[in-house]
Write an enzyme that holds these catalytic residues in place. Structure first.
Site, short mmCIF file in Angstrom:
data_model
loop_
_atom_site.label_atom_id
_atom_site.label_comp_id
_atom_site.label_asym_id
_atom_site.label_seq_id
_atom_site.Cartn_x
_atom_site.Cartn_y
_atom_site.Cartn_z
N LEU A 165 32.24 70.48 5.75
CA LEU A 165 32.03 71.93 5.80
C LEU A 165 30.55 72.29 5.90
O LEU A 165 29.70 71.63 5.30
CB LEU A 165 32.64 72.60 4.56
CG LEU A 165 34.14 72.35 4.36
CD1 LEU A 165 34.64 73.13 3.13
CD2 LEU A 165 34.96 72.74 5.59
N HIS A 166 30.26 73.33 6.67
CA HIS A 166 28.89 73.83 6.81
C HIS A 166 28.94 75.35 6.71
O HIS A 166 30.00 75.93 6.41
CB HIS A 166 28.28 73.35 8.14
CG HIS A 166 29.15 73.59 9.33
ND1 HIS A 166 29.51 74.85 9.75
CD2 HIS A 166 29.77 72.74 10.20
CE1 HIS A 166 30.27 74.77 10.81
NE2 HIS A 166 30.47 73.50 11.11
N GLN A 219 44.25 64.83 16.72
CA GLN A 219 43.41 65.57 17.66
C GLN A 219 42.15 64.81 18.07
O GLN A 219 41.29 65.35 18.73
CB GLN A 219 43.09 66.96 17.15
CG GLN A 219 42.17 67.04 15.95
CD GLN A 219 42.08 68.47 15.43
OE1 GLN A 219 42.95 68.94 14.71
NE2 GLN A 219 41.02 69.17 15.78
N GLY A 247 37.24 69.61 6.97
CA GLY A 247 36.18 69.19 6.06
C GLY A 247 34.84 69.12 6.77
O GLY A 247 34.65 69.76 7.81
N HIS A 260 31.84 77.26 8.31
CA HIS A 260 33.09 77.31 7.53
C HIS A 260 32.93 78.28 6.35
O HIS A 260 33.87 78.99 6.00
CB HIS A 260 33.44 75.94 6.97
CG HIS A 260 33.68 74.89 8.01
ND1 HIS A 260 32.79 73.89 8.29
CD2 HIS A 260 34.73 74.70 8.84
CE1 HIS A 260 33.27 73.11 9.24
NE2 HIS A 260 34.45 73.58 9.59
N SER A 290 27.85 72.86 13.77
CA SER A 290 29.01 72.01 14.03
C SER A 290 28.90 70.77 13.15
O SER A 290 27.78 70.28 12.92
CB SER A 290 29.01 71.58 15.50
OG SER A 290 29.86 70.47 15.67
O1 PAF Z 1 38.66 73.56 14.11
C1 PAF Z 1 39.05 72.64 13.36
O2 PAF Z 1 38.38 72.24 12.42
C2 PAF Z 1 40.39 71.98 13.63
O3 PAF Z 1 40.63 71.90 14.99
C3 PAF Z 1 41.57 72.66 12.90
C4 PAF Z 1 41.79 74.07 13.40
C5 PAF Z 1 41.29 72.69 11.41
C6 PAF Z 1 42.84 71.86 13.14
O4 PAF Z 1 42.75 70.56 12.68
#
Ligand code: PAF
Length: 279
Positions: A33-34, A61, A31, A37, A185
């Protein structure tokens, strides 16, 4: 564009796509998103019969609870962007769908995972690899798209897809930048005003290094100059600057192989990463 919330819905779509010999393209996202994406989704729509994006903020992560809490949550805007990019489906799972009670498995990348970002963010790539493998198994795409901005992530995904014999083509998509060169980003929003003004210097330094690079007699000088400029930034501290093999990401000066220059700088709240494939 249709929002999917259950694994069963994805399974039905996959079964139908196989029956109709349709190619499924997949863009996993967290999400916020920019335009980066948006580019991935447009490429996915162009290159597949059925395009699926996912939006899932993967807690595994993140290195700390505060980093996870700070991550922007903009689902309504995200869905509007997905609609504008004409993806066919967006998978929006609950955390309990991805990590049900008792979940106790992880994918740990090998040497690629401990370099660079892996050294600064322990556990990050294991969390990333675990969720990407899960999403691949849920969506079962033919092709998946990832931005080259997260170069190490892309290299790790290519590695585990090959190592685990996953029948998925991985396509890297060029980094989308602001007009001043700053790589897009979701974290750029956390830059202070002063950091935002200085941030494009990072890309300029890498780009200048790339331009100087073919003149191998000057490689040492080019590295020294880039390091001097990176260390001279007012609002960022240099984390790393390295020339590496594009596939293994092992530091290399072997100009007969495809190389990439990778860097990371630390601001007050956020670290920026960027790279340039060397030509
Ligand atoms: O690049 C990302 O946004 C994330 O690392 C991903 C690949 C969606 C995994 O959560």
């Amino acid at each position: 564009m249709r929002v999917l919330r259950s694994i069963d819905e994805l399974r039905s779509i996959r079964a139908l796509s196989i029956a109709n010999a349709q190619k499924v393209g997949f863009v996993p996202t967290m999400g916020a998103l920019h335009l980066g994406h948006a580019e991935l989704m447009k490429v996915a729509s162009d290159q597949s019969d059925i395009s699926i994006a996912s939006i899932f903020i993967n807690p595994k992560q993140f290195n700390s609870a505060s980093d996870l809490a700070k991550y922007p949550r903009t689902v309504d805007d995200d869905l509007a962007i997905c609609t504008a990019c004409e993806v066919d489906y967006v998978y929006l799972p609950e955390i309990s769908d991805v990590y049900p009670e008792g979940f106790d498995t992880s994918i740990t990348p090998g040497s690629l995972g401990s370099l660079f970002e892996g050294a600064s963010r322990p556990g990050h790539f294991s969390g990333m690899a675990t969720v990407v493998v899960k999403l691949f198994n849920i969506v079962q795409p033919d092709i998946a798209f990832f931005g080259k901005k997260d170069y190490q992530q892309l290299a790790i995904i290519r590695r585990f897809v090959a190592d685990l014999n996953l029948p998925i083509q991985i396509q890297g998509v060029e980094t989308i930048r602001e007009i001043d060169g700053l790589a897009l980003s979701s974290r750029n929003a956390q830059l202070t005003k002063e950091e935002r003004i200085e941030a494009p210097r990072f890309f300029e330094i890498l780009k200048t290094f790339n331009r100087t690079f073919p003149n191998t007699d000057n490689l040492k000088d080019a590295i020294a100059t880039a390091l001097k400029h990176l260390q001279g930034l007012d609002h960022f501290q240099l984390d790393y600057f390295e020339i590496a093999d594009q596939a293994t990401l092992q530091p290399s000066r072997d100009i007969s192989k495809p190389l990439v220059v990778l860097g990371a700088i630390l601001g007050s709240q956020v670290r920026l990463i960027d790279n340039q494939e060397l030509q």
